[in-house]
Write a protein that holds these residues in place. Structure first.
Motif, PDB file in Angstrom:
ATOM      1  N   SER A 210       0.845  -0.844   0.227  1.00 49.43           N
ATOM      2  CA  SER A 210      -0.050   0.053  -0.237  1.00 49.43           C
ATOM      3  C   SER A 210       0.458   1.009   0.139  1.00 49.43           C
ATOM      4  O   SER A 210       0.450   1.697   0.781  1.00 49.43           O
ATOM      5  CB  SER A 210      -1.302  -0.211   1.537  1.00 49.43           C
ATOM      6  OG  SER A 210      -1.833  -0.868   0.976  1.00 49.43           O
ATOM      7  N   SER A 211       1.804   0.931  -0.647  1.00 52.22           N
ATOM      8  CA  SER A 211       2.798   2.397  -0.520  1.00 52.22           C
ATOM      9  C   SER A 211       2.766   2.467  -1.694  1.00 52.22           C
ATOM     10  O   SER A 211       3.071   1.339  -3.257  1.00 52.22           O
ATOM     11  CB  SER A 211       4.265   1.622  -0.300  1.00 52.22           C
ATOM     12  OG  SER A 211       3.787   1.629   1.168  1.00 52.22           O
ATOM     13  N   THR A 212       3.455   4.021  -2.415  1.00 48.12           N
ATOM     14  CA  THR A 212       4.023   4.448  -3.895  1.00 48.12           C
ATOM     15  C   THR A 212       5.017   4.931  -3.504  1.00 48.12           C
ATOM     16  O   THR A 212       5.269   5.913  -2.761  1.00 48.12           O
ATOM     17  CB  THR A 212       3.030   5.472  -4.879  1.00 48.12           C
ATOM     18  OG1 THR A 212       3.183   4.647  -5.824  1.00 48.12           O
ATOM     19  CG2 THR A 212       2.367   6.377  -4.302  1.00 48.12           C
ATOM     20  N   VAL A 213       5.961   5.606  -4.481  1.00 50.22           N
ATOM     21  CA  VAL A 213       7.345   6.175  -4.863  1.00 50.22           C
ATOM     22  C   VAL A 213       6.197   8.026  -5.093  1.00 50.22           C
ATOM     23  O   VAL A 213       5.121   8.047  -6.596  1.00 50.22           O
ATOM     24  CB  VAL A 213       7.792   6.855  -6.098  1.00 50.22           C
ATOM     25  CG1 VAL A 213       8.583   7.242  -6.416  1.00 50.22           C
ATOM     26  CG2 VAL A 213       8.923   5.311  -6.103  1.00 50.22           C
ATOM     27  N   VAL A 214       6.417   9.298  -4.179  1.00 54.40           N
ATOM     28  CA  VAL A 214       5.741  10.351  -4.860  1.00 54.40           C
ATOM     29  C   VAL A 214       6.994  11.201  -4.992  1.00 54.40           C
ATOM     30  O   VAL A 214       6.060  12.179  -6.139  1.00 54.40           O
ATOM     31  CB  VAL A 214       5.105  11.048  -3.806  1.00 54.40           C
ATOM     32  CG1 VAL A 214       4.118   9.951  -3.664  1.00 54.40           C
ATOM     33  CG2 VAL A 214       6.068  11.328  -2.485  1.00 54.40           C
ATOM     34  N   GLU A 215       7.739  11.379  -5.185  1.00 48.94           N
ATOM     35  CA  GLU A 215       9.257  12.180  -5.644  1.00 48.94           C
ATOM     36  C   GLU A 215      10.465  11.343  -6.220  1.00 48.94           C
ATOM     37  O   GLU A 215      10.355  10.427  -4.975  1.00 48.94           O
ATOM     38  CB  GLU A 215       9.390  12.860  -4.831  1.00 48.94           C
ATOM     39  CG  GLU A 215       9.782  14.486  -5.636  1.00 48.94           C
ATOM     40  CD  GLU A 215      10.251  15.260  -4.482  1.00 48.94           C
ATOM     41  OE1 GLU A 215       9.245  15.740  -3.521  1.00 48.94           O
ATOM     42  OE2 GLU A 215      10.730  16.325  -5.091  1.00 48.94           O
ATOM     43  N   VAL A 216      10.873  11.601  -6.971  1.00 45.94           N
ATOM     44  CA  VAL A 216      11.965  11.053  -7.561  1.00 45.94           C
ATOM     45  C   VAL A 216      13.132  12.506  -7.305  1.00 45.94           C
ATOM     46  O   VAL A 216      12.560  13.850  -7.728  1.00 45.94           O
ATOM     47  CB  VAL A 216      12.800  10.204  -8.374  1.00 45.94           C
ATOM     48  CG1 VAL A 216      11.746   9.333  -8.324  1.00 45.94           C
ATOM     49  CG2 VAL A 216      12.380  11.067  -9.617  1.00 45.94           C
ATOM     50  N   ARG A 217      14.306  12.485  -6.541  1.00 41.67           N
ATOM     51  CA  ARG A 217      15.229  13.817  -6.556  1.00 41.67           C
ATOM     52  C   ARG A 217      16.343  13.405  -6.907  1.00 41.67           C
ATOM     53  O   ARG A 217      16.925  12.309  -6.438  1.00 41.67           O
ATOM     54  CB  ARG A 217      15.254  14.561  -5.540  1.00 41.67           C
ATOM     55  CG  ARG A 217      13.633  14.500  -4.577  1.00 41.67           C
ATOM     56  CD  ARG A 217      14.067  14.741  -3.704  1.00 41.67           C
ATOM     57  NE  ARG A 217      12.670  15.546  -2.485  1.00 41.67           N
ATOM     58  CZ  ARG A 217      12.008  14.981  -1.292  1.00 41.67           C
ATOM     59  NH1 ARG A 217      13.124  14.618  -0.380  1.00 41.67           N
ATOM     60  NH2 ARG A 217      11.339  15.406  -0.937  1.00 41.67           N
ATOM     61  N   GLY A 218      17.614  13.964  -7.669  1.00 45.00           N
ATOM     62  CA  GLY A 218      18.492  13.543  -7.698  1.00 45.00           C
ATOM     63  C   GLY A 218      19.010  15.191  -9.027  1.00 45.00           C
ATOM     64  O   GLY A 218      18.352  15.301  -9.684  1.00 45.00           O
TER      65      GLY A 218
END
Ligand SMILES: Cc1cc2nc3c(=O)[nH]c(=O)nc-3n(C[C@H](O)[C@H](O)[C@H](O)COP(=O)(O)OP(=O)(O)OC[C@H]3O[C@@H](n4cnc5c(N)ncnc54)[C@H](O)[C@@H]3O)c2cc1C
Lengths: 405, 122
Positions: A210-218
C-alpha cells in the motif's frame, strides 16, 4: 521474396508457431529484429520455465535453446532471418523488412504476429521531481546485468512487486547492489508467493505494501526517492512520506502488448490492450493471426508456447482454405479482470485464460454451462481451463464469472 | 497446522504440515513428492537453486548464464557468489557444461544454461 507464412518475432510464441506451421508442410519465414532467437527468455536467467511444457524446471536461456534446436530441425521449411526488423505490414499481404543486408519486400499468405510486450516506462507513472540518471525499467536493468555484464548501481529501490520486480530484487542483491526495499501500491504482493519467499524473505528485503513513489530527487544521478502510503484509491496519504537514499530506481510496473505495427489493420481488446483474438488465434483481419504477449500478458512461457502452436496450426489450416466462422464474444463478468481469448470459434474446445480481480480463498468459475471450483486465487496467477465445446453450444455471448463461495 | 509454500517450481504448492520435535507427523497440499523433500529441508537446512552468470573469455558474449544443478544450502549463497565472481571460462561453452564441480562441497555442480560460441567461429 514469397512465403506461405510470415512469423513476426522469434520469442517463445513465434518459434512455436513457426514449428507448428512447418509440421503442416508450409513454407515459413521467421523475422526477428534481435541477433538471436528466443526473445525475452534470453535475459531471464532465473529458473521457473518449462514446468508444464517440458515437465522439468529450466532457466529462460535453456528454454529458448531447446526451441532453437527444434527450429533447426526444420531448415527445409523454416528460414529464420535474425537482425531483421519488420517495419510495415500492408493490407495487400506484403511486408517491408529491414536488415543490415538492406530493405526488401516479402509477400505472404498469412501472418503470425508474435512481437511480445514492452515495459511500461517511467514517464507513464507521472511521478513529480527530477529526471536524473539511475532510473531503469526492470527489463533494461536485467539486460544490462545478465547480457552486458554491467552493474547498474550501489543502492536500489524497486517499484512493483510482480514476479519481475521480485526476481530483480534477488538478482541485484546477489550481484552486490544493496536493495533497500520493494514498493507496492496494492495491499498484497503482486507476484507469486514462491518469489516473495525466495527473492525477498531469503535476503531480508522489506516489502512496502500500500505504498507508492511520490517524488524522485537528484541532480545528475538519482539521490533520493520519496515513498508514501496510499489509501484504497491509491492516493498518497500526506504525512506518511519516507525518504530512501538510493542511486538506483528499478521499475517493474507492468508489461503492455506490443501492437503498434498492426495499428489500423486489426482490432484491439480494451482490457488486455493486446490484439483481439479468436480461440483460433485469428485477429479481426482474417489473414493475421497472433500469439503470446502481444495478445495478452501471460504468466508462464509454457502458455505462450501453447498459444504459439495453436496460432501456427490454425493459420496453416487457413492457408489451405479452411475458414473459421462462428465467433462468439467472450466477456469478463463478476470478479474477473480479464479473459483470453476474446472470442470463441467452435472448431475445438476452448482453452480459456482468466485473471481474477482480487484475491479470493475459494470461487466457482462459470463459463456457459461449465463450472469449476478454484482455491487460493490471486490476480497475478492466471487460471487456465479447457472448456468442452458442448458446454458452449448455442451461446451468442460467453460471460466468464467468478462467484466467491 | 503450519503452512509453507514450496518454492521448487512455479506451481507453488501450499503445504500444510504438523511437526512434533522437528519430526513431520502429517503433510498435505503437496502435488508432488518433491514437496516433502522441500519441507524436510526447510525445517532442517533450507536450500535453493541459485541462477547467476560467470565470465566467458573469447566468447561472443561477455557472460554465460549458469545455475546450481540442485539446491544448495541457503547459508552458502554469499560464499557461493564470492566464488562465482572469480570464475572464468573459455568459450565455446555449451548448455549443460559443468563449470564448477561439487561447488563448496554441496554436492551440486555449477552448470551452463546457455551456449556461447567462440569469437570468430562460424
Ligand atoms: C522479466 C520476466 C520474467 C519472467 N519470468 C518467467 C518465469 O519465471 N516463468 C515463466 O514461465 N515465464 C516468465 N516470464 C514470461 C515469459 O517469459 C514470456 O511470457 C514469454 O517469453 C513471452 O514470449 P513472446 O514470444 O510472447 O514474446 P517475446 O519473448 O518478447 O518475443 C517477441 C520477439 O519479437 C521480436 N519483435 C518484435 N517486434 C518485431 C518486429 N517488428 N520485427 C521483428 N521482430 C520483432 C522481439 O525482438 C522479440 O524477440 C517472464 C517474463 C519477463 C519479462
Amino acid at each position: 521474396m514469397k512465403t506461405d507464412v510470415l512469423v513476426i518475432g522469434a520469442g517463445a510464441a513465434g518459434m512455436a508457431a513457426a514449428i507448428a506451421a512447418a509440421k503442416n508442410g508450409l513454407k515459413v519465414i521467421v523475422a526477428e529484429r534481435d541477433e538471436v532467437t528466443g526473445g525475452i527468455l534470453n535475459q531471464c536467467i532465473h529458473n521457473g520455465f518449462g514446468l508444464h511444457y517440458f515437465k522439468e524446471e529450466l532457466t529462460g536461456p535453456e528454454y529458448a535453446e531447446r526451441f532453437r534446436e527444434r527450429l533447426s530441425e526444420y531448415t527445409d521449411a523454416i528460414q529464420v532471418l535474425t537482425d531483421c526488423h519488420v517495419l510495415k505490414l500492408n493490407r495487400d499481404k506484403k511486408a517491408l523488412l529491414v536488415s543490415p543486408r538492406g530493405v526488401f519486400e516479402l509477400e505472404t499468405k498469412v501472418v503470425i504476429y508474435a512481437a511480445g510486450a514492452r515495459e511500461r516506462p517511467f514517464g507513464s507513472l507521472m511521478i513529480p521531481g527530477d529526471r536524473p540518471s539511475g532510473i531503469f525499467t526492470a527489463g533494461v536493468a536485467q539486460r544490462l546485468m545478465n547480457i552486458d555484464n554491467r552493474k547498474i548501481g550501489n543502492r536500489a529501490l524497486i517499484v512493483g512487486s510482480g514476479d519481475i520486480g521480485m526476481i530483480m530484487a534477488r538478482r541485484l542483491t546477489l550481484e552486490g547492489t544493496e536493495v533497500v526495499g520493494v514498493v507496492e501500491r496494492l495491499p498484497y504482493p503482486g507476484g507469486l508467493l514462491r518469489n516473495v519467499i525466495q527473492c525477498l524473505k531469503d535476503f531480508d528485503i522489506p516489502l512496502y505494501l500500500s505504498s507508492t513513489v511520490v517524488e524522485v530527487r537528484g541532480k545528475e544521478r538519482l539521490e533520493e526517492v520519496v515513498v508514501a502510503n496510499v489509501d484504497e484509491h491509491f492516493k498518497p496519504i500526506p504525512g506518511t512520506e519516507k525518504i530512501f537514499k538510493v542511486d538506483t530506481l528499478v521499475l517493474s510496473v507492468g508489461l503492455i502488448p506490443q501492437v503498434e505495427m498492426l495499428d489500423g489493420l486489426v482490432s484491439l481488446d480494451a482490457r488486455t490492450r493486446g490484439i483481439a483474438c479468436s480461440s483460433t488465434g485469428q485477429s479481426s483481419c482474417e489473414w493475421i493471426f497472433a500469439a503470446g504477449n502481444c495478445t495478452a500478458i501471460f504468466d508462464l512461457v509454457d502458455y505462450v508456447t501453447r498459444e504459439g502452436e495453436r496460432a501456427g496450426e490454425y493459420a496453416s489450416r487457413y492457408v489451405v482454405g479452411e475458414r473459421f466462422t462462428r465467433n462468439v464474444p467472450i466477456v469478463p463478468g463478476e470478479n474477473v479482470m480479464l479473459t483470453f481469448p476474446n472470442s470463441y470459434s467452435d472448431v475445438d474446445d476452448l482453452t480459456l485464460y482468466v485473471r481474477c480481480r482480487k484475491p479470493m480463498e475459494k470461487a466457482v468459475l462459470k463459463v456457459g454451462s461449465f463450472e469449476r471450483v478454484f482455491e487460493d486465487l490471486i490476480p497475478s496467477e492466471m487460471i487456465v481451463v479447457r472448456v468442452p465445446k458442448q458446454k458452449l453450444m448455442g451461446l451468442d455471448r460467453i460471460e466468464v464469472t467468478l462467484a466467491e463461495v | 497446522m503450519e503452512k509453507l509454500v514450496c518454492v521448487l517450481c512455479p506451481m507453488g504448492c501450499k503445504i500444510k504440515y504438523e511437526a512434533v520435535d522437528g519430526k513431520i507427523v502429517s503433510v498435505e497440499g503437496n502435488r508432488c513428492p518433491r514437496g516433502i523433500a522441500y519441507l524436510e529441508d526447510e525445517l532442517k537446512e533450507p536450500k535453493r537453486i541459485v541462477p547467476t552468470s560467470v565470465k566467458v573469455l573469447n566468447g561472443e558474449m561477455p557472460l554465460v548464464s549458469v545455475k546450481t544443478s540442485k539446491p544448495i544450502p541457503k547459508r552458502l549463497i554469499p560464499q557461493f557468489m564470492d566464488l562465482i565472481k572469480k570464475v572464468e571460462v573459455q568459450a565455446p561453452v555449451n548448455v549443460g557444461d559443468v563449470i564448477v564441480r561439487n561447488v563448496l562441497n554441496s554436492g551440486a555442480d555449477v552448470v551452463a544454461t546457455r551456449s556461447v560460441k567462440r569469437i570468430g567461429s562460424a
